[in-house]
Enzyme design. Structure first.
Site: not given
Ligand code: FCB
Length: 452
Positions: A79, A123, A168, A294, A296, A353
């Site tokens: 990607r 992006h 995002e 995505n 995290y 992500e």
């Molecule tokens: C996400 C973004 C990516 C990167 C990660 C850590 O929010 O999409 O570009 O910065 O975080």
């Protein structure tokens, strides 16, 4: 499946992700126009140590080597994002053929290695020329985006099957226009609201433009940043605050895209600020083929009367493990994926992500022993596997990131890559996590423990 080996479904899409401004560099080469990030990085104090993506990981010049690394890792998919200002230096008008050629060559090189390309059209690197006319706060920008989508779709659609419109939009709207921590650095709730509406609208328009231009059936999706939201306590005030926050972070994006509606509770809180009209909602809800997620971390939220409108703010729960950026919370990805499936039933989900920053060091033995990243990826993949085994249609998983890169306002301080980049020499070194991931891909299963 043996007790200590978690196998993934056949054809599971193992990938990595990057984005143009974060890795390419070559900011002023081959006719590329300026993006809002070029401008933002030049404003003192906006980026850690006033760094920029001028050189980044120099992928624009080293793309062949990078595709070679991907092949070495055995990636099934990659990607990346296309830089709008490389293709259309002024955002619209004349096409910069050299810019399109770059992505054309990249796509061919990936396909040659059996790596499926997953380009993202936006992006965050909006052409500065469009920002000068109001950027995402203007409806015209959504129309320009659709034209850009059509141009790229026409050139690459014969070979690229999977497309992602936006990365995002929540971050582009809020960090870019409300907190001002990202380009274009505006701090105005009204601008953020307009940006939100036009980003969302532009997604729907781009889905249509891509389909119309590709000339054959393609698969189109959008990537959203989503998190489960947990109340900081059982107090009814906190529980309600968490629900509101969930509306702002998750439902305000999921509902329009997947249901063609706008969340009622959010409309009540913000009045007409973010409200999208019916006709635009229909466009935004143009059917997609997959949802990109995505993930995290989770959000833990308390009632906070000092925050306008939403009256909620995030806390950092005690006793948790933290990376340099966020709480590490693997069960959150399972909770999120099952919730999306239960509430929205998208036909296909991709984790577009997931990853962690680690203060990696290139050791005298020539290796990077990033055991913490291996543990993070493994713990999250276990949870993804759990969701799949309960019937959630997760078709693939992309590690953020292939390479260490420019982490926006945090500059090069954060290393997310499976591949280490020495920023003095730009030499690449596959980290232990890269080796571990390669083994998982090869076996289509998680190695029994965190060793490589
Ligand atoms: C996400 C973004 C990516 C990167 C990660 C850590 O929010 O999409 O570009 O910065 O975080």
């Amino acid at each position: 499946m043996t007790a200590d080996r978690l196998c993934f479904p056949e054809g599971f899409i193992w990938g990595t992700a990057t984005s143009a401004y974060q890795i390419e560099g070559a900011w002023n080469e081959d006719g590329r126009g300026l993006s809002i990030w070029d401008t933002f990085c030049r404003q003192p104090g906006k980026i850690w140590q006033n760094q920029s993506g001028d050189i980044a990981a120099d992928h624009y010049h080293r793309w062949k080597e990078d595709v070679g690394l991907m092949a070495e890792l055995g990636l099934k998919a990659y990607r990346f994002s296309i830089a709008w200002p490389r293709v259309l230096p002024q955002g619209s008008g004349p096409v910069n053929v050299a810019g399109l050629d770059f992505y054309d060559r990249l796509v061919d090189a990936l396909l040659e290695k059996g790596i499926t390309p997953f380009p993202t059209l936006f992006h965050w690197d909006l052409p500065q020329a469009l920002q000068d006319k109001g950027g995402w706060t203007k409806r015209e920008t959504a129309e320009r985006f659709a034209e850009y989508a059509g141009i790229v779709g026409k050139r690459l659609g014969d070979r690229v099957t999977y497309w992602i419109t936006h990365n995002e939009p929540a971050v582009a709207a809020l960090e870019g226009h409300y907190t001002g921590q990202h380009a274009p650095g505006i701090k105005n709730p009204l601008s953020a609201a307009w940006a939100y509406r036009h980003l969302m609208l532009s997604h729907g328009l781009a889905v249509q433009a891509l389909r119309a231009s590709a000339g054959r059936p393609i698969q189109v999706g959008i990537t959203l940043n989503l998190s489960p939201v947990h109340p900081a306590s059982d107090a009814p005030q906190d529980v309600k605050a968490a629900r509101r926050y969930d509306g702002l972070l998750n439902r305000m994006f999921l509902d329009p895209v997947l249901r063609g509606t706008f969340p009622r509770d959010i409309e009540k809180i913000f009045g007409l600020l973010f409200k999208v009209n019916q006709e635009d909602l229909r466009t935004i809800a143009t059917p997609i083929d997959f949802l990109g997620v995505n993930y995290y971390t989770r959000s833990v939220v308390r009632h906070d009367p000092n925050v306008p409108f939403i009256q909620a703010s995030e806390i950092r729960p005690e006793g948790s493990e933290y990376s340099e950026m966020w709480e590490i919370y693997p069960p959150g990805i399972y909770e999120l994926l099952t919730r999306i499936w239960t509430d929205y039933k998208p036909a296909n989900i991709l984790v577009t992500e997931n990853g962690v920053p680690v203060p990696d060091v290139l050791e005298p033995d020539g290796r990077v022993h990033d055991v913490r990243r291996i543990a993070y990826l493994r713990d999250h993949l276990i949870q993804v596997h759990r969701a799949i085994s309960e019937g959630v249609p997760v078709r693939g998983y992309f590690v953020w990131s292939l390479l260490d890169n420019f982490e926006w306002a945090l500059g090069y301080r954060m290393r997310f890559g499976l591949v280490y980049v020495d920023y003095d020499t730009l030499a690449r070194t596959v980290k232990d996590s890269g080796r571990w991931y390669a083994r998982a891909i090869q076996e289509n299963a998680l190695p029994p423990n965190a060793t490589i």
